[in-house]
Design an enzyme around this catalytic site. Structure first.
Site, short mmCIF file in Angstrom:
data_model
loop_
_atom_site.label_atom_id
_atom_site.label_comp_id
_atom_site.label_asym_id
_atom_site.label_seq_id
_atom_site.Cartn_x
_atom_site.Cartn_y
_atom_site.Cartn_z
CE LYS A 68 -3.99 2.05 0.60
NZ LYS A 68 -3.57 3.04 -0.41
CE LYS A 92 3.86 6.34 6.89
NZ LYS A 92 3.71 7.31 5.80
CE LYS A 104 4.69 7.51 -1.11
NZ LYS A 104 3.94 7.82 0.12
CG ASN A 219 -4.14 16.22 1.50
OD1 ASN A 219 -5.15 16.66 2.03
ND2 ASN A 219 -3.91 14.94 1.37
CB SER A 356 -5.66 4.54 2.33
OG SER A 356 -5.42 5.71 1.59
P1 NAD Z 1 0.92 18.31 -1.18
O1 NAD Z 1 1.42 18.19 -2.55
O2 NAD Z 1 -0.53 18.46 -0.95
O3 NAD Z 1 1.64 19.55 -0.47
C1 NAD Z 1 3.03 19.68 -0.40
C2 NAD Z 1 3.30 21.09 0.15
O4 NAD Z 1 4.69 21.23 0.37
C3 NAD Z 1 2.89 22.20 -0.79
O5 NAD Z 1 2.36 23.26 -0.02
C4 NAD Z 1 4.21 22.64 -1.40
O6 NAD Z 1 4.20 23.98 -1.83
C5 NAD Z 1 5.11 22.43 -0.22
N1 NAD Z 1 6.52 22.32 -0.57
C6 NAD Z 1 7.07 21.67 -1.61
N2 NAD Z 1 8.41 21.82 -1.58
C7 NAD Z 1 8.68 22.55 -0.48
C8 NAD Z 1 9.87 23.05 0.10
N3 NAD Z 1 11.06 22.81 -0.45
N4 NAD Z 1 9.78 23.76 1.24
C9 NAD Z 1 8.58 24.00 1.79
N5 NAD Z 1 7.42 23.57 1.30
C10 NAD Z 1 7.48 22.87 0.17
O7 NAD Z 1 1.52 17.06 -0.39
P2 NAD Z 1 0.98 16.38 0.93
O8 NAD Z 1 0.08 15.29 0.53
O9 NAD Z 1 0.51 17.44 1.87
O10 NAD Z 1 2.32 15.69 1.47
C11 NAD Z 1 3.25 16.41 2.28
C12 NAD Z 1 4.11 15.39 3.03
O11 NAD Z 1 3.25 14.55 3.80
C13 NAD Z 1 4.91 14.46 2.12
O12 NAD Z 1 6.14 14.14 2.76
C14 NAD Z 1 4.06 13.22 2.06
O13 NAD Z 1 4.81 12.05 1.76
C15 NAD Z 1 3.52 13.20 3.46
N6 NAD Z 1 2.31 12.39 3.60
C16 NAD Z 1 1.19 12.71 2.91
C17 NAD Z 1 0.07 11.88 3.04
C18 NAD Z 1 -1.21 12.18 2.34
O14 NAD Z 1 -2.18 11.44 2.56
N7 NAD Z 1 -1.30 13.21 1.54
C19 NAD Z 1 0.11 10.78 3.89
C20 NAD Z 1 1.27 10.50 4.59
C21 NAD Z 1 2.36 11.33 4.43
#
Ligand code: NAD
Length: 429
Positions: A68, A92, A104, A219, A356
Site C-alpha cells: 500500500k 507505518k 510506493k 493536503n 485509505s
Molecule cells: P501536497 O502536494 O498536498 O503539499 C506539499 C506542500 O509542500 C505544498 O504546499 C508545497 O508547496 C510544499 N513544498 C514543496 N516543496 C517545499 C519546500 N522545499 N519547502 C517547503 N514547502 C514545500 O503534499 P501532501 O500530501 O501534503 O504531502 C506532504 C508530506 O506529507 C509528504 O512528505 C508526504 O509524503 C507526506 N504524507 C502525505 C500523506 C497524504 O495522505 N497526503 C500521507 C502521509 C504522508
C-alpha cells in the site's frame, strides 16, 4: 549526510533491532525491497510532441497484506526516494496494525509545467505501464505529494479499462463519487492532530500556550494547521515551496486556506497562489521557518529538511514529522542530544493510510460509512498506537522513533515467521 536516502532510512531499523528478538531470517528479509519496477511513459503533449517520463513502483514488503502506498509527482523523484518511501510505508502499516505491506510509486516531473490534459494522459500512461504490478489484492495506490483525488480517479478508471471490470479498491484517495471515503482528504492531518493531542498533555502543555510553525501548506500541512488553530494552538508560521510567512499574534489559517483554494491555477489540480501573497505578515524563507523559536515545529513538505547543516538552528521543543523522512538520521541524533522531542513520521502521518484502509474496506464491502464513523475509528487507532509506542519508549528508555520501529518490527517479525520457511532442507526441522 549519506548520498542514499534509503541507506539513511535503514539506519533507523538498525537502531531498533537491538531491542527486538525476532528471527535472523525475518531481519534479513526486511533489509531489501521485494520488487522494484522502473518504467518509461510516453506522453503525447498538447503541442503534438512526444515526451518520455520516468516512473517507478516499489513493493517493499507484502507479508502482512497487499502493498500500500502513494504516488508522488515531483522533479526529485528517483528510485532511491521511492524505495525509501515504500520502506517507511511497510513500518507505518505495521505500526497501525493494518493488513497491508508497504509500497510506493512516483514519476519524475514538474507537474506544474503540464496542462490538465497532459497530466491525465501521463497518469493513465503510468497505469498502463504498471498494471501488471498492482491490484486490489497486490499493491494499492494513493495520493502523495502533488497528486490528488482527481488523479486517483483517472488512475482507477484506467486500471478498470485495462482489466475490463470495475476494481474500485485498486486505488484509494479517489473522489467520493467513484468510491472515495469521506474523511480521506483530511485523514493525514486529522491523524496527526490526534497524535499531537495525545502527546502534548504528557508534557503538561496546553494548546493556548503553545506556538506552532508548519512547513508545507498542502493536503497534510494546511489541514493540520487549521485543526490546530481551531483547537486553540497559536499557528504563527506556515510555508510552501515559494517561502513562508510569520505573524507573532498567530495567523488566520481558514482565511489563508480559502484564498489558496480560490486562486487555484490548473483548476482543482494545483494551487498556484503562494502563501507569501496573502495576509499581513513578515516574509521568511523555509530555512528561517525551521529555525523559529516555537514550541512545536511541523515539517509537512518533503524529506531531508533538517540535516547536519541546519540542525543546530532548530529552536522548537517538539517536532511532529508529518512529512516522510524530514529529518536525517545524523540530525536526529543531534536533536536527541539537544533534548528536542521528536515524534516520528511512521506514527504521525499514518492517518492517511489508515483511512485509505477504511476506503479499501468500504469498496470491498459496498457499505459506506459516515464521517463520524471514519473519524471515530481513526481516532481509536491513532490514540491506541500512540499510547503503545509511548509506553515502549518509557519502558526501554528509547526515543519515540526507535520505539515505533520496535513496535512495527515485533509485528512484522511475527508475521514473517508465521509464514514458515520457504524451502525445506534437512537441517531446517
Ligand atoms: P501536497 O502536494 O498536498 O503539499 C506539499 C506542500 O509542500 C505544498 O504546499 C508545497 O508547496 C510544499 N513544498 C514543496 N516543496 C517545499 C519546500 N522545499 N519547502 C517547503 N514547502 C514545500 O503534499 P501532501 O500530501 O501534503 O504531502 C506532504 C508530506 O506529507 C509528504 O512528505 C508526504 O509524503 C507526506 N504524507 C502525505 C500523506 C497524504 O495522505 N497526503 C500521507 C502521509 C504522508
Amino acid at each position: 549526510m549519506s548520498d542514499s536516502l534509503f541507506a539513511d532510512a535503514s539506519k533507523r531499523l538498525e537502531k531498533a533491532l537491538k531491542y527486538v528478538s525476532i528471527s535472523e531470517d525475518a531481519i534479513a528479509r526486511l533489509k531489501y525491497p521485494k520488487a522494484s519496477l522502473t518504467v518509461s511513459i510516453p506522453v503525447r503533449m498538447d503541442d503534438g510532441s512526444l515526451q518520455i517520463f520516468q516512473g517507478y513502483r516499489v513493493r517493499y514488503d507484502n507479508t502482512r497484506g497487499p502493498a500500500k502506498g502513494g504516488v508522488r509527482y515531483h522533479p526529485k523523484v528517483s528510485l532511491d526516494e521511492v524505495q525509501s518511501l515504500a520502506f517507511w510505508m511497510t513500518f507505518k502499516c505495521a505500526v497501525l496494525d493494518l493488513p497491508f505491506g508497504g509500497g510506493k510509486g512516483g514519476i519524475t516531473l514538474n507537474p506544474k509545467e503540464l496542462s490538465k490534459l497532459e497530466l491525465e494522459r501521463l497518469s493513465r500512461g503510468y497505469i498502463d505501464a504498471i498494471a501488471d504490478f498492482i491490484g486490489p489484492d497486490v499493491d494499492i495506490l494513493a495520493p502523495d505529494v502533488y497528486t490528488n483525488s482527481m488523479i486517483m480517479g483517472w488512475m482507477m478508471d484506467q486500471y478498470c479499462i485495462i482489466r475490463r471490470h470495475i476494481s474500485l479498491a485498486v486505488v484509494t484517495g479517489k473522489p467520493l463519487s467513484i468510491g472515495g471515503s469521506v474523511g480521506r482528504e483530511e485523514a493525514t492531518a486529522t491523524g496527526a492532530f490526534f497524535v499531537i493531542e495525545s502527546i502534548m498533555p504528557k508534557f503538561k502543555r496546553l494548546p493556548n500556550e503553545t506556538t506552532v510553525a508548519v512547513q508545507g501548506f498542502g493536503n497534510a500541512g494546511a489541514v493540520l494547521a487549521e485543526l490546530l488553530s481551531q483547537a486553540g494552538y497559536k499557528v504563527v508560521a506556515i510555508s510552501d515551496s515559494q517561502g513562508g510567512i510569520y505573524a507573532k499574534k498567530g495567523l488566520n489559517i481558514p482565511s489563508i486556506r480559502q484564498y489558496k483554494a480560490s486562486s487555484k491555477g490548473i483548476k482543482a489540480v494545483y494551487c498556484e497562489g503562494s502563501v507569501c501573497n496573502i495576509v499581513e505578515h513578515e516574509v521568511l524563507t523555509n530555512q528561517e521557518l525551521l529555525a523559529l523559536d516555537v514550541d512545536i515545529l511541523i515539517p509537512a513538505a518533503l524529506e531531508n529538511q533538517i540535516t547536519e547543516e541546519n540542525v543546530y538552528d532548530v529552536k522548537a521543543k517538539y517536532i511532529f514529522e508529518v512529512a516522510n523522512g524530514p529529518i536525517t538520521s545524523a540530525a536526529d541524533n543531534i536533536l536527541a542530544a539537544r533534548g528536542i522531542y521528536v515524534v516520528p513520521d511512521i506514527l504521525v502521518n499514518a492517518g492517511g493510510v489508515t483511512v485509505s484502509y477504511f476506503e479499501w474496506l468500504q469498496n470491498r464491502s459496498g457499505l459506506y460509512w459516515k464521517l463520524e464513523e471514519v473519524n471515530q475509528r481513526l481516532k481509536a487507532k491513532m490514540v491506541e498506537e500512540t499510547e503503545r509506542i509511548w509506553s515502549i519508549s518509557q519502558e526501554l528508555d528509547i526515543s519515540m522513533r526507535t520505539a515505533a520501529y520496535v513496535h512495527a518490527l515485533n509485528r512484522l517479525g511475527e508475521s514473517l515467521d508465521a509464514g514458515g520457511t520457504r524451502d525445506y532442507y534437512i537441517n531446517s526441522i
